[in-house]
Scaffold this motif. Structure first.
Motif, PDB file in Angstrom:
ATOM      1  N   SER A  25      57.199 -49.684 104.763  1.00 12.42           N
ATOM      2  CA  SER A  25      57.806 -51.319 104.523  1.00 12.42           C
ATOM      3  C   SER A  25      58.756 -51.024 103.484  1.00 12.42           C
ATOM      4  O   SER A  25      59.892 -51.600 103.681  1.00 12.42           O
ATOM      5  N   ALA A  26      58.248 -50.298 102.352  1.00  8.84           N
ATOM      6  CA  ALA A  26      59.316 -50.380 101.205  1.00  8.84           C
ATOM      7  C   ALA A  26      60.504 -49.404 101.572  1.00  8.84           C
ATOM      8  O   ALA A  26      61.533 -49.871 101.176  1.00  8.84           O
ATOM      9  N   LYS A  29      63.143 -51.043 103.797  1.00  6.59           N
ATOM     10  CA  LYS A  29      64.085 -51.977 103.349  1.00  6.59           C
ATOM     11  C   LYS A  29      65.405 -51.044 102.543  1.00  6.59           C
ATOM     12  O   LYS A  29      66.375 -51.555 102.604  1.00  6.59           O
ATOM     13  N   ASP A  32      67.318 -49.618 105.556  1.00  7.45           N
ATOM     14  CA  ASP A  32      68.271 -50.909 106.196  1.00  7.45           C
ATOM     15  C   ASP A  32      69.402 -50.950 105.097  1.00  7.45           C
ATOM     16  O   ASP A  32      70.440 -51.572 105.713  1.00  7.45           O
ATOM     17  N   THR A  33      69.065 -51.403 104.122  1.00  2.00           N
ATOM     18  CA  THR A  33      70.093 -51.815 103.187  1.00  2.00           C
ATOM     19  C   THR A  33      71.413 -50.674 103.223  1.00  2.00           C
ATOM     20  O   THR A  33      72.459 -50.953 103.122  1.00  2.00           O
ATOM     21  N   SER A  36      73.140 -50.939 106.478  1.00  2.00           N
ATOM     22  CA  SER A  36      73.921 -52.055 106.626  1.00  2.00           C
ATOM     23  C   SER A  36      75.159 -52.080 106.002  1.00  2.00           C
ATOM     24  O   SER A  36      76.349 -52.501 106.404  1.00  2.00           O
ATOM     25  N   THR A  82      62.684 -43.695 108.510  1.00  2.00           N
ATOM     26  CA  THR A  82      61.516 -44.590 107.878  1.00  2.00           C
ATOM     27  C   THR A  82      60.336 -43.412 108.438  1.00  2.00           C
ATOM     28  O   THR A  82      59.664 -43.180 107.533  1.00  2.00           O
TER      29      THR A  82
END
Length: 130
Positions: A25-26, A29, A32-33, A36, A82
């Motif tokens: 999960s870390a 993120k 994803d950043t 994006s 991930t």
């Protein structure tokens, strides 16, 4: 059933799972950043001028009918990266550690000494008395 659950907890599967979830999960993120802010703008340029991104608009002038293929590609990239990080950071080292443990034979437990046997007999005797 309780013994089976205890064995499951003692094997370390719960710890492995918790570590994988936290790291996954870390890292998701972070990925994803990056996606994006770098990949999404690049994919949006493929859509051409006047389009909201990479994909077709089904009804001209209606933003709700835009099919965002770029968003789908972004999520696929996030998932693959991930999963790769979790695999190489958690799974590979754990498998290596487990194989190292398997190759090193566990020593057989030593037979209890005479003192331990005598103390065990005394303890059992005291329990039966009272």
């Amino acid at each position: 059933m309780i013994k089976g659950f205890k064995d499951f907890l003692m094997r370390g599967n719960v710890v492995d799972l918790a570590v994988a979830v936290v790291i996954g999960s870390a890292f998701a993120k972070v990925v994803d950043t990056v996606i994006s802010n770098i990949i999404t703008p690049l994919l949006a340029t493929l859509g051409g001028e006047g389009t909201p991104g990479f994909g077709p608009t089904l009804r001209s002038g209606d933003a709700k009918t835009f099919m965002d293929f770029g968003g789908i590609l972004n999520q696929l990239i996030v998932f693959v990266l991930t999963a790769a990080v979790v695999y190489f950071v958690v799974v590979v080292p754990m498998n290596r550690l487990m194989s190292m443990r398997k190759t090193g034979e566990e020593p057989e437990p030593e037979a209890p000494s005479e003192e331990i046997i005598l103390l065990t007999e005394i303890r059992d005797s005291l329990r039966t008395r009272g």
